[in-house]
Design an enzyme around this catalytic site. Sequence first.
Site, PDB file in Angstrom:
ATOM      1  N   GLU A  76      59.445  40.954  25.800  1.00 62.42           N
ATOM      2  CA  GLU A  76      60.675  41.075  26.601  1.00 62.42           C
ATOM      3  C   GLU A  76      61.762  40.140  26.050  1.00 62.42           C
ATOM      4  OE1 GLU A  76      58.701  42.404  30.883  1.00 62.42           O
ATOM      5  OE2 GLU A  76      59.129  40.298  30.546  1.00 62.42           O
TER       6      GLU A  76
ATOM      7  N   HIS B 153      65.179  68.970  35.406  1.00 63.23           N
ATOM      8  CA  HIS B 153      65.735  69.200  34.077  1.00 63.23           C
ATOM      9  C   HIS B 153      67.220  68.839  34.039  1.00 63.23           C
ATOM     10  CE1 HIS B 153      65.817  71.000  30.127  1.00 63.23           C
ATOM     11  NE2 HIS B 153      66.927  71.665  30.473  1.00 63.23           N
TER      12      HIS B 153
ATOM     13  N   GLU C 244      60.386  64.965  33.068  1.00 61.90           N
ATOM     14  CA  GLU C 244      59.829  66.317  33.216  1.00 61.90           C
ATOM     15  C   GLU C 244      58.730  66.587  32.192  1.00 61.90           C
ATOM     16  OE1 GLU C 244      62.368  69.756  32.233  1.00 61.90           O
ATOM     17  OE2 GLU C 244      63.689  68.402  31.150  1.00 61.90           O
TER      18      GLU C 244
ATOM     19  N   TYR D 166      53.600  40.386  27.382  1.00 64.29           N
ATOM     20  CA  TYR D 166      54.825  41.018  27.872  1.00 64.29           C
ATOM     21  C   TYR D 166      56.025  40.076  27.843  1.00 64.29           C
ATOM     22  CZ  TYR D 166      54.505  39.081  32.647  1.00 64.29           C
ATOM     23  OH  TYR D 166      54.484  38.259  33.739  1.00 64.29           O
TER      24      TYR D 166
ATOM     25  N   CYS E  86      58.838  34.088  40.106  1.00 63.28           N
ATOM     26  CA  CYS E  86      59.504  35.392  39.980  1.00 63.28           C
ATOM     27  C   CYS E  86      61.014  35.255  40.158  1.00 63.28           C
ATOM     28  CB  CYS E  86      58.920  36.359  41.008  1.00 63.28           C
ATOM     29  SG  CYS E  86      59.725  37.953  41.009  1.00 63.28           S
TER      30      CYS E  86
ATOM     31  N   CYS F  62      60.537  37.305  36.854  1.00 63.29           N
ATOM     32  CA  CYS F  62      61.002  38.698  36.917  1.00 63.29           C
ATOM     33  C   CYS F  62      62.519  38.851  37.058  1.00 63.29           C
ATOM     34  CB  CYS F  62      60.381  39.425  38.108  1.00 63.29           C
ATOM     35  SG  CYS F  62      58.868  38.743  38.763  1.00 63.29           S
TER      36      CYS F  62
ATOM     37  N   LYS G  51      64.794  37.249  34.272  1.00 68.24           N
ATOM     38  CA  LYS G  51      64.402  37.966  33.050  1.00 68.24           C
ATOM     39  C   LYS G  51      65.069  39.333  32.983  1.00 68.24           C
ATOM     40  CE  LYS G  51      61.201  40.706  33.289  1.00 68.24           C
ATOM     41  NZ  LYS G  51      59.761  40.638  33.190  1.00 68.24           N
TER      42      LYS G  51
HETATM   43  C1  LIG Z   1      58.980  35.031  32.342  1.00 67.39           C
HETATM   44  C2  LIG Z   1      58.202  35.763  33.409  1.00 67.39           C
HETATM   45  C3  LIG Z   1      58.516  37.072  33.710  1.00 67.39           C
HETATM   46  C4  LIG Z   1      57.822  37.749  34.684  1.00 67.39           C
HETATM   47  N1  LIG Z   1      58.156  39.047  34.941  1.00 67.39           N
HETATM   48  C5  LIG Z   1      57.482  39.735  35.898  1.00 67.39           C
HETATM   49  C6  LIG Z   1      57.849  41.077  36.207  1.00 67.39           C
HETATM   50  O1  LIG Z   1      58.765  41.648  35.593  1.00 67.39           O
HETATM   51  N2  LIG Z   1      57.173  41.722  37.173  1.00 67.39           N
HETATM   52  C7  LIG Z   1      56.135  41.119  37.870  1.00 67.39           C
HETATM   53  O2  LIG Z   1      55.562  41.746  38.755  1.00 67.39           O
HETATM   54  N3  LIG Z   1      55.768  39.851  37.588  1.00 67.39           N
HETATM   55  C8  LIG Z   1      56.416  39.148  36.630  1.00 67.39           C
HETATM   56  N4  LIG Z   1      56.071  37.847  36.366  1.00 67.39           N
HETATM   57  C9  LIG Z   1      54.913  37.264  37.094  1.00 67.39           C
HETATM   58  C10 LIG Z   1      55.318  36.790  38.488  1.00 67.39           C
HETATM   59  O3  LIG Z   1      56.407  35.899  38.386  1.00 67.39           O
HETATM   60  C11 LIG Z   1      54.138  36.127  39.174  1.00 67.39           C
HETATM   61  O4  LIG Z   1      53.039  37.018  39.183  1.00 67.39           O
HETATM   62  C12 LIG Z   1      54.453  35.718  40.601  1.00 67.39           C
HETATM   63  O5  LIG Z   1      55.547  34.842  40.651  1.00 67.39           O
HETATM   64  C13 LIG Z   1      53.222  35.063  41.240  1.00 67.39           C
HETATM   65  O6  LIG Z   1      53.531  34.585  42.519  1.00 67.39           O
HETATM   66  P1  LIG Z   1      52.729  33.341  43.107  1.00 67.39           P
HETATM   67  O7  LIG Z   1      53.250  33.168  44.502  1.00 67.39           O
HETATM   68  O8  LIG Z   1      51.288  33.515  42.909  1.00 67.39           O
HETATM   69  O9  LIG Z   1      53.150  32.095  42.194  1.00 67.39           O
HETATM   70  P2  LIG Z   1      54.581  31.465  41.923  1.00 67.39           P
HETATM   71  O10 LIG Z   1      55.656  32.441  42.111  1.00 67.39           O
HETATM   72  O11 LIG Z   1      54.457  30.771  40.620  1.00 67.39           O
HETATM   73  O12 LIG Z   1      54.752  30.393  43.090  1.00 67.39           O
HETATM   74  C14 LIG Z   1      53.991  29.231  43.176  1.00 67.39           C
HETATM   75  C15 LIG Z   1      54.871  28.146  43.775  1.00 67.39           C
HETATM   76  O13 LIG Z   1      54.042  27.045  44.135  1.00 67.39           O
HETATM   77  C16 LIG Z   1      54.748  25.842  43.887  1.00 67.39           C
HETATM   78  N5  LIG Z   1      53.755  24.782  43.779  1.00 67.39           N
HETATM   79  C17 LIG Z   1      52.817  24.632  42.812  1.00 67.39           C
HETATM   80  N6  LIG Z   1      52.024  23.575  43.104  1.00 67.39           N
HETATM   81  C18 LIG Z   1      52.489  23.067  44.272  1.00 67.39           C
HETATM   82  C19 LIG Z   1      52.059  21.980  45.092  1.00 67.39           C
HETATM   83  N7  LIG Z   1      50.992  21.243  44.794  1.00 67.39           N
HETATM   84  N8  LIG Z   1      52.770  21.717  46.224  1.00 67.39           N
HETATM   85  C20 LIG Z   1      53.863  22.462  46.555  1.00 67.39           C
HETATM   86  N9  LIG Z   1      54.283  23.505  45.829  1.00 67.39           N
HETATM   87  C21 LIG Z   1      53.597  23.820  44.707  1.00 67.39           C
HETATM   88  C22 LIG Z   1      55.507  26.131  42.598  1.00 67.39           C
HETATM   89  O14 LIG Z   1      56.621  25.280  42.451  1.00 67.39           O
HETATM   90  C23 LIG Z   1      55.900  27.598  42.789  1.00 67.39           C
HETATM   91  O15 LIG Z   1      57.188  27.723  43.348  1.00 67.39           O
HETATM   92  C24 LIG Z   1      56.763  37.112  35.406  1.00 67.39           C
HETATM   93  C25 LIG Z   1      56.440  35.791  35.112  1.00 67.39           C
HETATM   94  C26 LIG Z   1      57.150  35.111  34.122  1.00 67.39           C
HETATM   95  C27 LIG Z   1      56.796  33.690  33.827  1.00 67.39           C
END
Ligand SMILES: Cc1cc2nc3c(=O)[nH]c(=O)nc-3n(C[C@H](O)[C@H](O)[C@H](O)COP(=O)(O)OP(=O)(O)OC[C@H]3O[C@@H](n4cnc5c(N)ncnc54)[C@H](O)[C@@H]3O)c2cc1C
Length: 454
Positions: free
Chosen positions: A178, A430, A435, A174, A40, A45, A48
């Site tokens: 976007e 308004h 609205e 999406y 994110c 997010c 973006k």
């Molecule tokens: C282009 C794009 C736009 C988006 N826009 C939106 C939006 O507008 N609104 C919204 O709500 N959501 C949006 N999302 C979705 C949102 O980013 C995700 O739902 C959110 O980041 C999920 O969080 P998470 O913690 O599950 O995973 P992540 O944020 O992906 O975090 C997982 C982390 O784990 C780390 N990792 C992975 N494997 C290992 C390992 N073995 N050891 C150590 N670290 C590891 C990764 O490096 C990463 O930093 C968007 C996604 C993308 C790709």
Amino acid sequence: MDFDLFVIGGGSAGVRCARIAAGHGARVGVAEERFWGGTCVNVGCVPKKLLVQAGEYGAWADDAAGFGWTIKKGPHDWNKLIAAKDKEIGRLNGIYKRLLNTAGATIFEARAAFIDPHTLDVGGKRVTAEKIVIATGGHPVRLDIPGTELGIISDEAFFLPQMPKRVAIIGSGYIAVEFAGIFAGLGAHVDLVYRQPLPLRGFDGDLRESLAEALGAQGITLHPSSHPTKIEANGNEKILSFEGHALHTNLVFFATGRAPATRRLGLETIGVKTNDTGAVVVDQHLRTSQPHIYAMGDVTDRLNLTPVATAEGHALADSLFGKHPRTISLQNVPTAVFSTPPIGTCGLTEEEAAAHGPVDVYVSKFTPMRHTLTGRARKSMLKLVVDQATQKVLGAHMLGEDAPEIMQGLAIAIVMGATKADFDRTIGIHPTAAEEYVTLRTRTRVAGVAKAAE
Ligand SMILES: Cc1cc2nc3c(=O)[nH]c(=O)nc-3n(C[C@H](O)[C@H](O)[C@H](O)COP(=O)(O)OP(=O)(O)OC[C@H]3O[C@@H](n4cnc5c(N)ncnc54)[C@H](O)[C@@H]3O)c2cc1C
């Protein structure tokens, strides 16, 4: 054991869970292999939306003439935008790391993988923990076609060395729509190539149609029902072929979905079940098939949104260490698409609601006040889906300026079970687009009757 809780992944879900658990007094370790804040903050997010906003300024400069301004629009400086974005993301990375440190969590900037059910290899170091959370998120996937390596994925789009003149985006989820708006807003010619007849599969039908019109009005060339077959390079050009024809572009961008990041975690060796897409299977308490191992956020591939991931992280930490056990409901989760113009949506689509019985459908389509003066061909669409028997509002959908901001408030009403009569007795503000939601007097149609009569 070294820790009460070890969190794999420092993204939205992992950081929140680690921070809150440490705040409850647990001994917490957290590993992040790439960037604090995860998808994110770094490639999702946040950057973006900054790019979406960059695209909007170009249109505003053009539109200002309708209000009497004389504005001479100069060229856009892509590198300046990316540098400003990188600076802001760097600031946010620092905040995430500080939050964890301040809460007392031990941070590891390394990859973690299971050795046995209570032991992890964290960057070559053996670490043991009573409870472990898998919060590794997901990663973008490309199409398996010849020349696929010539295309980019969303992670790379945020760091392009220069703004392409022509972009072909494959996909219509999406992220695809976007980025179509971003690149078009910054002056590129955009081709949007997708398999479905309309973009945004799974969203409300009226929204999908309105979005297709809006993308077209923005000058984006739509290629619905198209299946790319190969990519070739010719100097600076890329040639993207699909049945019968080909298009010439400078950049091919795969926005063709994301896969859960579960490879090389050692899940098979410790008996944590994944489904056929590789997502970790969890129950409503976020427990995996190993009772002391939990998973949350995108790695579980249910509702892949940041606020869902953070809410799950918080709930799990409270449940395990805060004496406040709770679960998160995935019903009526509002969401936005930052297309141009944006979308806000909450609850059931007309198609989903009508599958269960008759629904009253209210639709309003209008030219936003701003564009009566600018002359820009841009319509707003807003819609309510109401259960005919109970008059409960089952879904609200909007395409138009400020739709995501408007939807957040409506979501509260929908989560509380508001009826159409509750909307009707609310006085409007308004003059606003919002609205319209409290002045929808005439039903547009009834849907789902045939199903109810069965
Ligand atoms: C282009 C794009 C736009 C988006 N826009 C939106 C939006 O507008 N609104 C919204 O709500 N959501 C949006 N999302 C979705 C949102 O980013 C995700 O739902 C959110 O980041 C999920 O969080 P998470 O913690 O599950 O995973 P992540 O944020 O992906 O975090 C997982 C982390 O784990 C780390 N990792 C992975 N494997 C290992 C390992 N073995 N050891 C150590 N670290 C590891 C990764 O490096 C990463 O930093 C968007 C996604 C993308 C790709």
